[in-house]
Structure formats: structure tokens, C-alpha cells
Design a protein around this motif. Structure first.
Motif, PDB file in Angstrom:
ATOM      1  N   THR A  36      -2.556 121.718 -46.090  1.00  0.00           N
ATOM      2  CA  THR A  36      -1.866 122.166 -44.875  1.00  0.00           C
ATOM      3  C   THR A  36      -0.353 122.228 -45.080  1.00  0.00           C
ATOM      4  O   THR A  36       0.317 123.086 -44.504  1.00  0.00           O
ATOM      5  CB  THR A  36      -2.192 121.251 -43.682  1.00  0.00           C
ATOM      6  OG1 THR A  36      -1.933 119.882 -44.045  1.00  0.00           O
ATOM      7  CG2 THR A  36      -3.638 121.404 -43.257  1.00  0.00           C
ATOM      8  N   GLU A  44      -2.941 126.291 -37.278  1.00  0.00           N
ATOM      9  CA  GLU A  44      -3.572 126.502 -35.977  1.00  0.00           C
ATOM     10  C   GLU A  44      -5.090 126.583 -36.122  1.00  0.00           C
ATOM     11  O   GLU A  44      -5.836 125.914 -35.398  1.00  0.00           O
ATOM     12  CB  GLU A  44      -3.036 127.785 -35.328  1.00  0.00           C
ATOM     13  CG  GLU A  44      -3.572 128.010 -33.915  1.00  0.00           C
ATOM     14  CD  GLU A  44      -2.963 129.248 -33.269  1.00  0.00           C
ATOM     15  OE1 GLU A  44      -3.381 129.582 -32.148  1.00  0.00           O
ATOM     16  OE2 GLU A  44      -2.075 129.875 -33.897  1.00  0.00           O
ATOM     17  N   THR A  47      -6.489 123.082 -37.186  1.00  0.00           N
ATOM     18  CA  THR A  47      -6.518 122.096 -36.100  1.00  0.00           C
ATOM     19  C   THR A  47      -7.620 122.407 -35.090  1.00  0.00           C
ATOM     20  O   THR A  47      -8.314 121.504 -34.615  1.00  0.00           O
ATOM     21  CB  THR A  47      -5.160 122.051 -35.390  1.00  0.00           C
ATOM     22  OG1 THR A  47      -4.137 121.740 -36.350  1.00  0.00           O
ATOM     23  CG2 THR A  47      -5.151 120.980 -34.302  1.00  0.00           C
ATOM     24  N   GLN A  50     -10.914 121.308 -36.546  1.00  0.00           N
ATOM     25  CA  GLN A  50     -11.030 119.844 -36.499  1.00  0.00           C
ATOM     26  C   GLN A  50     -11.471 119.368 -35.121  1.00  0.00           C
ATOM     27  O   GLN A  50     -12.374 118.542 -34.978  1.00  0.00           O
ATOM     28  CB  GLN A  50      -9.681 119.200 -36.845  1.00  0.00           C
ATOM     29  CG  GLN A  50      -9.417 119.006 -38.318  1.00  0.00           C
ATOM     30  CD  GLN A  50      -8.160 118.187 -38.531  1.00  0.00           C
ATOM     31  OE1 GLN A  50      -7.179 118.323 -37.795  1.00  0.00           O
ATOM     32  NE2 GLN A  50      -8.185 117.330 -39.528  1.00  0.00           N
ATOM     33  N   GLN A  51     -10.812 119.890 -34.084  1.00  0.00           N
ATOM     34  CA  GLN A  51     -11.110 119.455 -32.720  1.00  0.00           C
ATOM     35  C   GLN A  51     -12.533 119.826 -32.307  1.00  0.00           C
ATOM     36  O   GLN A  51     -13.214 119.062 -31.621  1.00  0.00           O
ATOM     37  CB  GLN A  51     -10.094 120.068 -31.754  1.00  0.00           C
ATOM     38  CG  GLN A  51      -8.679 119.522 -31.946  1.00  0.00           C
ATOM     39  CD  GLN A  51      -7.653 120.245 -31.107  1.00  0.00           C
ATOM     40  OE1 GLN A  51      -7.889 121.350 -30.653  1.00  0.00           O
ATOM     41  NE2 GLN A  51      -6.499 119.615 -30.908  1.00  0.00           N
TER      42      GLN A  51
END
Length: 350
Positions: A36, A44, A47, A50-51
Motif C-alpha cells: 500500500t 481506496e 480499504t 478489508q471492511q
């Protein structure tokens, strides 16, 4: 690297990425931080993926049922509502508000849930695959009486001491470089910040980026030692539980794991002594006869037969590029024994 062109959807379908999120460790954390840092334009997508993975709550997952798939889809919808409005129009380069875009994401996440079900059947503690599972292995053996130099696929040089075995993949992965050592070896590791280099030796795992260190992990010895000459390494003790198990070493430091007590200690060491074997030097420091003979067996590729009664003794000495006969002659003066050498068999008489 394949991740350079990944979208959020691609991350969701990538097994390594998902396992890294669900069961992170030093290696995976380092890899993704490095990636990253070098690809800020992908932060973006990274992330968001991941969420979405974390929203599935794999850690407490039970066998999925129809309601689970509904919950997955609802999670995607809830996540969409949390996104800033200006981002809604270009998620994946498609119209996020369209049913087609949502269905693709939902399908990807549902696939993750199904994959999680399969992983669950193998135990949540084994989310990460074995280092050498389903891969072509190369095995290098350095027999007693020999030293063997091995060049790994990335250019890393390894010198195996006698009686040692090294296993590694024919081609390293894009993410990690991992080898398995039984015995003793010196590693001169090629720097590659994107792919940490890990040596598995018994219950210890030593991870580096580029450095020079020695690992001694013979099966018939009561200790495993990792000794650092230059660079930095982190040693992970998988044999410990509910304890701090990462040990960071600076040059001149080593960790020693005691197999019986299952304890580990960090201390300074004599670099010249530990690395002496690579220069043809045998070093003994207050060691018992059994240890001396075992080392000589490995070094010269012989076997010993001891007759007569002898008192236990501790020996300290150094031999530089000496023949076995010269070594035994010097030992016999101080320890008072006779010896004969016939082919690869040595008899010691007290």
C-alpha cells in the motif's frame, strides 16, 4: 505483481488477501503495508475490500444457512450507504447504484462466505495454508563430512553445515520467500522489501528482509539458536502460547530456544565463534565428550565406538582446518585415550 491492477472485487476474490485480513501475522502485515505504501492510488479499493471481509465476522462463523447469504447481501447494502455520495458513481468504474453492480459485489462476498465455510471445516486456527502445500519442493541435503552451498531462486546464498537439510519451493511466491531448515546453515539473504524471507526451524520462525545470520536446529540437540551478524530479524516462537512471542534481534544478538523447558532467551554472542564453522574452524567451549564426538561425526562423516571406562569431562578448544587424526591426537593428550581410525569408523579406548 498481480495486485497492482486489482479492484475491490478482485481483492474480495483473492484467497491470500482474505486470509491476511482474517488471520494477520507479521509477514502478511509487512507485505500489505509495503504494497500500500508503494500503491497509494489503490488504497481506496484495498480499504473497501478489508471492511467488507471483516463485516462477515469469520471468527465466529458457523455453518452458513440461507439467512447467512441474506445477511451478506444486507452488509453490502449497509456498506454502500456509508460511502460518501461522490464515490457512489464510480465504484469499480461502474454505476454503484445499479443492481448489476450490487449483485456482482454481493456475489463476490457470498463466495467469500462459502470459502469461509470450507475453511471452518479445517479449523479456524489453520486459515493460512502450509508453507509448502501443493507446491514443487526442492530438497538439499548436506551429508556428514560435507558443507553444501545452495543458491535459492531469489539469489539468496545458503551454506549448509554437515548433517543439514534445506527445503524450499522451486519458485518463490509473489508474497513470501519461505524455507525449512533442519540442522545448521548460514543465510546471506537478498533484499526484497516486498517479500519477507522466513526460515522455519522447529518451533522457531526467523523473518528477515535482507541480512546475514546463522540458524542451528539439529533434531538431536536440545536447543535451537538463531544468531544475527548483520541486518535485522524477527524470530517468532510458535511453541509459546499466551506470551509475547516475537523477538527482534540486532547484530551481535541471538535467541536460544530450549526444547525441553520450552523457554527462550535473548542474549549477545561471539560472532567469530558461531560463524567459525563456515571458515573450517571447529570451536568447543566447555562441552561434554558426547557433544564433542557428535560434532566430529558430522564434521568428518565418521562414527565413533567408545570402549573402556572414562570420567565425564568438559572440553574447550579450537581446531582450524585440521584432519580428524590431528584433532583426536590433541584430544587424546588431555583426555588420555587411544584411538584407531579405519575407513569411516573410529574406536576410542580409555
Amino acid at each position: 505483481m498481480k495486485y497492482d491492477a486489482y479492484s475491490t472485487e478482485d481483492f474480495l476474490k483473492d484467497e491470500f488477501f482474505v486470509k491476511s485480513v482474517l488471520n494477520p501475522n507479521y509477514e502478511t502485515d509487512h507485505f500489505w503495508k509495503s504494497w500500500t505504501d508503494n500503491h497509494p492510488n489503490k488504497m481506496e479499493e484495498f480499504t473497501r475490500a478489508q471492511q467488507l471481509v471483516r463485516s462477515l465476522e469469520y471468527e465466529t462463523m458457523e455453518k452458513p444457512v440461507q439467512e447467512d447469504y441474506v445477511r451478506v447481501f444486507e452488509n453490502v447494502l449497509k456498506y454502500n450507504k456509508k460511502l460518501p455520495q461522490q464515490n457512489n458513481k464510480h465504484f469499480f468504474g461502474r454505476d454503484w447504484s445499479s443492481w448489476k453492480g450490487m449483485s456482482k459485489i454481493a456475489a463476490s462476498v457470498a463466495m467469500l462466505l462459502l470459502a469461509g465455510w470450507l475453511w471452518y471445516g479445517n479449523g479456524l486456527n489453520n486459515l493460512l495454508p502450509s508453507e509448502f502445500e501443493n507446491s514443487t519442493l526442492v530438497t538439499k541435503v548436506s551429508p556428514y563430512g560435507q558443507k553444501t552451498t545452495v543458491k535459492l531462486p531469489d539469489g539468496t546464498m545458503v551454506v549448509l553445515n554437515s548433517g543439514s537439510t534445506l527445503k524450499y519451493k522451486k519458485e518463490f511466491d509473489d508474497s513470501f520467500r519461505k524455507v525449512e531448515l533442519t540442522g545448521e546453515a548460514i543465510f546471506d539473504v537478498v533484499k526484497d522489501p516486498a517479500r519477507p524471507f522466513t526460515v522455519h526451524s522447529g518451533t522457531l520462525s526467523t523473518t528477515v528482509l535482507g541480512t546475514f545470520f546463522n540458524v542451528r536446529a539439529y533434531n538431536d540437540e536440545s536447543q535451537i539458536r538463531v544468531s544475527l551478524a548483520k541486518g535485522k530479524v524477527v524470530v517468532n516462537n510458535t511453541g509459546q502460547t499466551n506470551q509475547l512471542n516475537n523477538y527482534y534481534l540486532e547484530p551481535g544478538q541471538e535467541v536460544t530456544y530450549h526444547k525441553v523447558k520450552k523457554t527462550i532467551e535473548k542474549r549477545k554472542f561471539d560472532i567469530d565463534q558461531v560463524f567459525a564453522w563456515n571458515k573450517g574452524i571447529i570451536v568447543f567451549e566447555s562441552v561434554r565428550m558426547k557433544t564433542v564426538l557428535k560434532e566430529l561425526e558430522r564434521w568428518y562423516g565418521v562414527s565413533f565406538k567408545v570402549t573402556g571406562e572414562s570420567q565425564e569431562w568438559n572440553y574447550t578448544g579450537k581446531f582450524e582446518k585440521q584432519s580428524l587424526e590431528n584433532v583426536l591426537r590433541n584430544l587424546s593428550f588431555s583426555q588420555r585415550f587411544e584411538f584407531t581410525i579405519e575407513n569411516k569408523e573410529v574406536e576410542i579406548k580409555f
